[in-house]
Design a protein around this motif. Sequence first.
Motif, PDB file in Angstrom:
ATOM      1  N   THR A   1       2.113  -7.183  10.040  1.00  0.00           N
ATOM      2  CA  THR A   1       1.976  -5.701   9.714  1.00  0.00           C
ATOM      3  C   THR A   1       0.704  -5.007  10.168  1.00  0.00           C
ATOM      4  O   THR A   1       0.747  -4.025  10.755  1.00  0.00           O
ATOM      5  CB  THR A   1       1.906  -5.589   8.204  1.00  0.00           C
ATOM      6  OG1 THR A   1       3.121  -6.281   7.449  1.00  0.00           O
ATOM      7  CG2 THR A   1       1.902  -3.975   7.866  1.00  0.00           C
TER       8      THR A   1
ATOM      9  N   LEU B   1       6.848  -1.058   5.861  1.00  0.00           N
ATOM     10  CA  LEU B   1       6.553  -2.040   6.861  1.00  0.00           C
ATOM     11  C   LEU B   1       6.361  -3.317   6.295  1.00  0.00           C
ATOM     12  O   LEU B   1       7.080  -4.324   6.657  1.00  0.00           O
ATOM     13  CB  LEU B   1       5.745  -1.295   7.905  1.00  0.00           C
ATOM     14  CG  LEU B   1       5.216  -2.325   9.092  1.00  0.00           C
ATOM     15  CD1 LEU B   1       6.564  -2.550   9.912  1.00  0.00           C
ATOM     16  CD2 LEU B   1       4.296  -1.827   9.998  1.00  0.00           C
ATOM     17  N   PHE B   2       5.502  -3.539   5.579  1.00  0.00           N
ATOM     18  CA  PHE B   2       5.039  -4.674   4.962  1.00  0.00           C
ATOM     19  C   PHE B   2       6.208  -5.332   4.011  1.00  0.00           C
ATOM     20  O   PHE B   2       6.595  -6.524   4.326  1.00  0.00           O
ATOM     21  CB  PHE B   2       3.799  -4.685   4.192  1.00  0.00           C
ATOM     22  CG  PHE B   2       3.466  -5.825   3.397  1.00  0.00           C
ATOM     23  CD1 PHE B   2       2.682  -6.787   4.314  1.00  0.00           C
ATOM     24  CD2 PHE B   2       3.706  -6.064   2.004  1.00  0.00           C
ATOM     25  CE1 PHE B   2       2.462  -7.994   3.387  1.00  0.00           C
ATOM     26  CE2 PHE B   2       3.173  -7.397   1.322  1.00  0.00           C
ATOM     27  CZ  PHE B   2       2.526  -8.240   2.156  1.00  0.00           C
TER      28      PHE B   2
ATOM     29  N   CYS C   1       8.169   0.606  12.304  1.00  0.00           N
ATOM     30  CA  CYS C   1       6.750   1.397  12.872  1.00  0.00           C
ATOM     31  C   CYS C   1       7.011   2.626  13.190  1.00  0.00           C
ATOM     32  O   CYS C   1       6.246   3.610  13.477  1.00  0.00           O
ATOM     33  CB  CYS C   1       6.231   0.527  13.848  1.00  0.00           C
ATOM     34  SG  CYS C   1       5.572  -1.028  13.340  1.00  0.00           S
TER      35      CYS C   1
END
Length: 183
Positions: free
Chosen positions: A101, A170-171, A137
């Motif tokens: 990330t 995202l993580f 992203c």
Amino acid sequence: MGFIRKVYGILAAQLVLTTVVSAFVVVGSCERAPPWKLWLLALLFLCLVPFVLLWPLHIYHQKHPVNLIILGLFTVFLSLTVGVSCANTDGRIVLEALILTAGCLIILILTGLIQMFFPLGSTSTAFYGGISAFIFCGYVVFDTDNLIKRFTYDDYILASATLYLDILNLFISILRVLRSGDN
């Protein structure tokens, strides 16, 4: 530029708070595991509170310091949810997701800076957009690009919350992919 610095400053504070709170949850869950029914109820509560906090966050986003307090609560409750997710995952996988990330975010920031001074051509933009969309992203790029277009100078709380949610997604996505790959 002052607006962007303010948004990313708040975002950095949110990410630090998320890391600290999640670490406490992971360490605390290692010491004594609660019964699964209690754990499930706590997780359900933790998942619902951020949604409830979105309403006052939107209503009071320009009322200082109430906006920062609500944003802090929003961040803490999402951090607790992330912590529970990390506590139920192998530590090596959590570290890998954290590093990936951070790497994606660094690449996005550098690409965004390059694009500000040297606009990418249509082919490069399409390639970059496809890859970044694959790993969430694209949301960060889109919201960063729209910070000035969508938000006024006083909307820094909403802009920070938007980017924060993009980074958490995202993580969690990377964590999910790595967890399934580990199985």
